[in-house]
Design a protein around this motif. Structure first.
Motif, PDB file in Angstrom:
ATOM      1  N   GLY A 146      -1.580  -6.128   0.843  1.00 52.60           N
ATOM      2  CA  GLY A 146      -0.222  -6.356   0.378  1.00 52.60           C
ATOM      3  C   GLY A 146       0.253  -7.764   0.703  1.00 52.60           C
ATOM      4  O   GLY A 146       0.057  -8.257   1.811  1.00 52.60           O
ATOM      5  N   VAL A 147       0.894  -8.394  -0.274  1.00 54.49           N
ATOM      6  CA  VAL A 147       1.390  -9.758  -0.117  1.00 54.49           C
ATOM      7  C   VAL A 147       2.913  -9.777  -0.011  1.00 54.49           C
ATOM      8  O   VAL A 147       3.488 -10.517   0.784  1.00 54.49           O
ATOM      9  N   THR A 148       3.584  -8.946  -0.822  1.00 50.96           N
ATOM     10  CA  THR A 148       5.045  -8.887  -0.799  1.00 50.96           C
ATOM     11  C   THR A 148       5.496  -7.431  -0.925  1.00 50.96           C
ATOM     12  O   THR A 148       4.714  -6.538  -1.230  1.00 50.96           O
ATOM     13  N   GLY A 149       6.791  -7.208  -0.727  1.00 46.42           N
ATOM     14  CA  GLY A 149       7.410  -5.907  -0.980  1.00 46.42           C
ATOM     15  C   GLY A 149       6.816  -4.767  -0.164  1.00 46.42           C
ATOM     16  O   GLY A 149       6.272  -4.954   0.927  1.00 46.42           O
ATOM     17  N   LEU A 150       6.923  -3.567  -0.728  1.00 45.87           N
ATOM     18  CA  LEU A 150       6.418  -2.378  -0.041  1.00 45.87           C
ATOM     19  C   LEU A 150       4.899  -2.385   0.084  1.00 45.87           C
ATOM     20  O   LEU A 150       4.344  -1.745   0.982  1.00 45.87           O
ATOM     21  N   GLU A 151       4.225  -3.093  -0.808  1.00 43.19           N
ATOM     22  CA  GLU A 151       2.772  -3.235  -0.679  1.00 43.19           C
ATOM     23  C   GLU A 151       2.430  -3.886   0.660  1.00 43.19           C
ATOM     24  O   GLU A 151       1.468  -3.493   1.329  1.00 43.19           O
ATOM     25  N   LYS A 152       3.210  -4.861   1.059  1.00 41.56           N
ATOM     26  CA  LYS A 152       2.994  -5.540   2.336  1.00 41.56           C
ATOM     27  C   LYS A 152       3.482  -4.682   3.499  1.00 41.56           C
ATOM     28  O   LYS A 152       2.786  -4.540   4.509  1.00 41.56           O
ATOM     29  N   GLU A 206      -9.818 -13.878   5.007  1.00 43.83           N
ATOM     30  CA  GLU A 206      -9.476 -14.307   6.357  1.00 43.83           C
ATOM     31  C   GLU A 206      -8.309 -13.483   6.914  1.00 43.83           C
ATOM     32  O   GLU A 206      -8.348 -13.006   8.050  1.00 43.83           O
ATOM     33  N   THR A 207      -7.262 -13.303   6.098  1.00 49.54           N
ATOM     34  CA  THR A 207      -6.108 -12.521   6.546  1.00 49.54           C
ATOM     35  C   THR A 207      -6.497 -11.064   6.777  1.00 49.54           C
ATOM     36  O   THR A 207      -6.039 -10.424   7.727  1.00 49.54           O
ATOM     37  N   LEU A 208      -7.354 -10.538   5.916  1.00 53.67           N
ATOM     38  CA  LEU A 208      -7.824  -9.151   6.051  1.00 53.67           C
ATOM     39  C   LEU A 208      -8.494  -8.944   7.405  1.00 53.67           C
ATOM     40  O   LEU A 208      -8.188  -7.980   8.121  1.00 53.67           O
ATOM     41  N   ARG A 209      -9.416  -9.846   7.767  1.00 49.98           N
ATOM     42  CA  ARG A 209     -10.131  -9.707   9.041  1.00 49.98           C
ATOM     43  C   ARG A 209      -9.205  -9.913  10.233  1.00 49.98           C
ATOM     44  O   ARG A 209      -9.355  -9.294  11.282  1.00 49.98           O
ATOM     45  N   GLU A 210      -8.222 -10.794  10.060  1.00 48.92           N
ATOM     46  CA  GLU A 210      -7.284 -11.063  11.149  1.00 48.92           C
ATOM     47  C   GLU A 210      -6.359  -9.873  11.390  1.00 48.92           C
ATOM     48  O   GLU A 210      -6.090  -9.506  12.539  1.00 48.92           O
ATOM     49  N   LYS A 211      -5.869  -9.251  10.311  1.00 49.66           N
ATOM     50  CA  LYS A 211      -4.950  -8.123  10.440  1.00 49.66           C
ATOM     51  C   LYS A 211      -5.659  -6.853  10.867  1.00 49.66           C
ATOM     52  O   LYS A 211      -5.100  -6.037  11.609  1.00 49.66           O
ATOM     53  N   TYR A 212      -6.899  -6.659  10.381  1.00 53.08           N
ATOM     54  CA  TYR A 212      -7.590  -5.397  10.623  1.00 53.08           C
ATOM     55  C   TYR A 212      -8.993  -5.659  11.178  1.00 53.08           C
ATOM     56  O   TYR A 212     -10.009  -5.397  10.505  1.00 53.08           O
TER      57      TYR A 212
END
Length: 581
Positions: free
Chosen positions: A189-195, A170-176
């Protein structure tokens, strides 16, 4: 009549149900075959997956390296791949055995007892070199491959910095919403530089070995294995951090060895204002959300470390009279409660011994001169506000390398500037004063540089797959005024005196291999442990070598009893280890 109505009603219900099932079938087979449900499941791809066996070589997501191009999270390990159809054909297991130092009988046993491809690498006792991989592939045995497979580094490093990824369709489709090519299983990415760098790190395509089978796992199109690779010369990208992996590992080990379970450290390169190491405790554990927080970019009570700000303000406003003496037998409120017996101390020795009364007195005098004196000087020292790198990056107007950084604060209520006891508590880094360890490290680096303040960087470049530069993060100065060179010079002297004074709070560092300048801090938290003992935040912040500053280091242990704090020991060990570097 009633019977006809019942039959009519039943017929309508049957037609509706039949129509629903027809629509559902059409939805599955014709309409949403490539984007089924809110997760965007590709049914065509899933049906293909059921008829394939594959070995993932690289998931296509970008990677992180340190300042010396050493991988921080993922690596490519030489591996041997054996497909299960080998048990049904005649193959040269003896020749392969000689190359990989595994008995041929063992190789044959492995493929005999599996329905999935087998991958053997160093963790299985199979040590391979580049030459070995080349010779394995030159054997041209169907179903046998030598590859460099992407693996996660066994001993994790810089977990809070790099962060974690996870699946969330769901977050993937919402962000991109424009990236329909991404599988619903794509990790984000969930936290840190990955996010932070997620949009740059998203995979373009996977690299894998693919083999088609029927329902029983038998070869569908013979023994041909397809190699599917991303032909894009630009992706995946590499994010080049400013971290030094060797120093980061040393820092993590020292904190563990000194039993610091709640706290951490920040190490900056003074010349570039780049993060060389950053460690947050407790260690990151995906199963406990409370461990995901990077405490080094979150505000904490600083205690007497904040006296550095009061000292800077006193110097800038001409209150640092060398001949003046302060009665350090009095507590912070100017009361003689018998808890202090340091006698009359000068401004300099008050800083070295961390006399509370001196700085509460100076704070009140400063506010009489200028109601904004304290926060203005804190700003000049690069201590408050967002101090991590930010700027324009492609379509981002304000891209932040530390988006989760929380700005520090000094006054919770402006009316406190007229309340004597509130001023007293603020002057010694209590009440509403909260500063992040990264901000305190930035203050120390600013002082060491002679007063020039800069934003803190943790990423230097984003590099394309072919090694060319996609984007460089240039050094940015922090907006606003600086302290004067004279004030910076005087602060350098005060911070050095903390160590050289025979009664200074940093005298332990007199034996350090580098000359150390710094300030200690003990902040009350208002909490107690289960034994009823008062808990503190224990700090030591400084820079070294004093005569030619290279490193700014802040160590903090949170919620510890004063006697058990490992703060000074960690700082001392870090100085010793950096002297070896």
């Amino acid at each position: 009549m009633i019977s006809k109505r019942r039959f009519l009603t039943l017929g309508i219900v049957i037609i509706i149900c039949f129509s629903f099932y027809l629509y559902r079938l059409a939805d599955l087979q014709l309409i949403n075959t490539e984007s089924f449900t809110d997760k965007g499941i590709n049914l065509v791809q899933e049906s293909v997956n059921q008829r394939t066996q594959e070995v993932l070589i690289d998931d296509g997501r970008g990677r992180f390296v340190d300042r010396n191009n050493v991988s921080l999270k993922k690596d490519a390990e030489p591996s041997l791949v054996l497909f299960p159809f080998l048990k049904d054909i005649s193959w040269s297991s003896d020749k392969l055995s000689n190359l990989v130092n595994v008995p041929s009988t063992e190789l044959e046993r492995l493929v005999q007892n599996t329905k999935e491809p087998i991958v053997l690498s160093s963790k299985d006792g199979v040590e391979l070199t580049n030459k070995d991989l080349k010779e394995i592939n030159e054997l041209e045995i169907p179903g046998v491959f030598g590859i460099f497979q992407q693996t996660t580094i066994d001993e994790s490093v810089a977990d809070h910095i790099i962060g974690i990824t996870g699946e969330n369709a769901e977050t993937l489709r919402e962000k991109y919403p424009d990236r329909s090519d991404l599988s619903y299983k794509t990790k984000i990415g969930v936290t840190g530089l990955e996010k932070t760098f997620d949009e740059f790190l998203l995979p373009d395509a996977e690299t894998k070995l693919l083999y088609h089978v029927d329902g029983d796992g038998n070869p569908l199109f013979g023994v041909n294995v397809k190699y599917i690779a991303d032909s894009n010369p630009f992706y995946p990208v590499t994010v080049e951090t400013t971290i030094d992996k060797d120093i980061q590992e040393v820092a993590e080990d020292i904190l563990t060895n000194q039993n610091v379970e709640n706290g951490g450290l920040v190490l900056l390169d003074i010349q570039t204002n780049e993060v060389l190491a950053m460690v947050s405790k407790p260690d990151l554990d995906r199963s406990h959300s409370s461990t995901l927080t990077n405490h080094m970019i979150r505000p904490l009570f600083p205690g007497s470390v904040f006296k550095t700000v009061i000292s800077a303000a006193a110097i800038e406003y001409g209150l640092d009279d060398a001949n003046r003496k302060f009665n350090c037998n009095l507590n912070l409120y100017g009361e003689d409660d018998g808890g202090q017996d340091d006698g009359l101390l000068s401004f300099e020795r008050s800083f070295a011994k961390s006399c509370n009364y001196t700085f509460t007195t100076l704070a009140k005098e400063l506010l009489k001169k200028d109601q904004n004196a304290i926060e203005d000087i804190a700003g000049k020292l690069g201590l408050i506000g967002h101090i991590g790198w930010s700027g324009e990056v492609f379509h981002y107007d304000q891209f932040k390398q530390f988006p989760d950084e929380m700005a520090g604060s000094i006054w919770g209520d402006e009316t406190d500037k007229n309340v004597p006891r509130a001023i007293d508590q603020t002057a010694i880094g209590q009440k509403d004063v909260k500063l992040s360890p990264m901000a305190v490290a930035n203050m120390m680096a600013t002082i060491a540089r002679g007063g020039q303040k800069h934003e803190v960087r943790i990423v230097e470049n984003i590099l394309y797959k072919n090694g060319t530069n996609m984007f460089s993060f240039t050094s940015n100065k922090l907006e606003g005024e600086n302290i004067s060179p004279y004030t910076a010079s005087r602060l350098q002297e005060l911070l050095r005196l903390v160590v050289t004074d025979t009664e200074g709070t940093g005298r332990r560092f007199q034996s350090s291999p580098f000359e150390v300048s710094g300030k200690s801090g003990t902040a009350q938290t208002g909490k107690k442990n289960i034994e009823g003992e008062t808990l503190y935040h224990k700090w030591f912040a400084g820079f070294f070598p004093s005569n030619n500053p290279k490193y700014a280091l802040v160590v903090v242990e949170m919620d510890t009893t004063s006697a058990n704090a490992g703060t000074n020991a960690v700082f001392y060990d870090m100085v010793a280890e950096l002297a070896k570097f």
